[in-house]
Design an enzyme around this catalytic site. Sequence first.
Site, short mmCIF file in Angstrom:
data_model
loop_
_atom_site.label_atom_id
_atom_site.label_comp_id
_atom_site.label_asym_id
_atom_site.label_seq_id
_atom_site.Cartn_x
_atom_site.Cartn_y
_atom_site.Cartn_z
N LYS A 24 5.47 4.31 17.16
CA LYS A 24 5.25 2.81 16.24
C LYS A 24 5.18 1.95 17.45
O LYS A 24 5.92 1.97 18.35
CB LYS A 24 6.58 2.75 15.31
CG LYS A 24 6.13 1.64 14.19
CD LYS A 24 5.34 2.61 13.05
CE LYS A 24 5.27 1.50 11.85
NZ LYS A 24 4.77 2.25 10.71
N GLY A 55 7.68 -4.29 -8.35
CA GLY A 55 6.43 -4.58 -7.50
C GLY A 55 5.28 -4.28 -7.94
O GLY A 55 5.14 -3.02 -8.33
N VAL A 56 4.12 -5.00 -7.97
CA VAL A 56 2.64 -4.53 -8.52
C VAL A 56 1.81 -5.17 -7.55
O VAL A 56 0.86 -5.85 -7.78
CB VAL A 56 2.57 -5.46 -9.93
CG1 VAL A 56 1.66 -4.52 -10.59
CG2 VAL A 56 3.57 -5.27 -10.91
N GLY A 57 1.81 -4.60 -6.48
CA GLY A 57 1.12 -5.03 -5.22
C GLY A 57 -0.08 -4.13 -5.17
O GLY A 57 -0.46 -3.38 -6.37
N ASN A 58 -1.00 -3.96 -3.98
CA ASN A 58 -2.18 -3.33 -4.04
C ASN A 58 -1.81 -1.91 -4.43
O ASN A 58 -2.63 -1.17 -5.30
CB ASN A 58 -2.84 -3.22 -2.92
CG ASN A 58 -3.11 -4.79 -2.53
OD1 ASN A 58 -3.52 -5.30 -3.26
ND2 ASN A 58 -3.50 -5.21 -1.18
N VAL A 59 -0.85 -0.99 -3.93
CA VAL A 59 -0.47 0.28 -3.84
C VAL A 59 -0.08 0.48 -5.56
O VAL A 59 -0.74 1.32 -6.33
CB VAL A 59 0.45 0.84 -3.08
CG1 VAL A 59 0.81 2.18 -3.59
CG2 VAL A 59 -0.21 0.88 -1.67
#
Length: 364
Positions: free
Chosen positions: A80, A180-184
Amino acid sequence: MEIFKYMETYDYEQLIFCQDKTSGLKAIIAIHDTTLGPALGGTRMWNYATEEEAIEDALRLAKGMTYKNAAAGLNLGGGKTVIIGDPLKDKNEEMFRAFGRFIQGLNGRYITAEDVGTTVADMDLIHEETNYVTGISPAFGSSGNPSPVTAYGVYMGMKAAAMEAFGSDSLAGKKVAVQGVGNVAYKLCEFLHEEGAILTVADINQVSVDRAVNEFGATQVDVSEIYSQDVDIFAPCALGAIINDETIPQLKAKVVAGAANNQLKEPRHGDKLNELGIVYAPDYVINSGGVMNVADELNGYNRERAMKRVEGIYDTIARIFEISRTEGIASYAAADRLAEDRIARMAKSRRQFLQNGKHSLTNR
């Protein structure tokens, strides 16, 4: 922080500090383990309060990538990068070009990708200096937006968790609370809606909530109420550390399966879920579709091949539950066991190969 003591304790291979005065680049590359192959892990840009905080984050995230890549069946190790700076104010072309040159200097030991605070455009700048980068623009042969692929992997893992909890992997009629309703998560909701699941959603972004309500018939609840919903499955798809002492007593769901990273605040919270009979799909396994997708770029991207590998998340999650039952350990520990065993087997195989090579040279 005693860096070498920390690295020795958790068996890190390398920690690289990268500085470029002209561009303001201050980056830390952590390579945890390359037993399975070159280290793959994204580049995160964050305005860390201290350099020590940045080092700790790089080390922690690199180790997590070792386990994620191993459990995903990839021939890749874990690494990382963190770049110290404000991603909204401190970026410039020279910074990412300079960082690309540092990556090139590692000659393939480390391959980077997009992460928090970085974008496809940033990866394209890195690509100007090195080929050891994934998640670049489709024009350069990339796989494009990874969110739908990550969501599909979470969907497959959720079905495996449903099989474990309910004896059937059908999600038709199952009540699912999505945090959570983000892109994924949006794409996950689409998969769930198409199969006939009943959705409840919560998000601090009202636009995202409205989209899920309008398109999938979801029910909206306040973000503080999402844990206590009377549902079959709780899908954390936002913040980490949300399975903790305060939230576990609120859960009515029989399954926890979602896209968020680092869902357990502490390992003991995974043990608590196990004690309560709540089926937990380990986060770094169920959300590994994205890394599988970008890893396929290293072989010349083939979407059909990548999606086939992502489908395998179902079988991997099922195997983890089998280990959990057989060995009487929580599923998060079973996932770690699966990853560690694969690394250990490869390390043993390589040692044997080297020993055999030495014997053959001696006998000449």
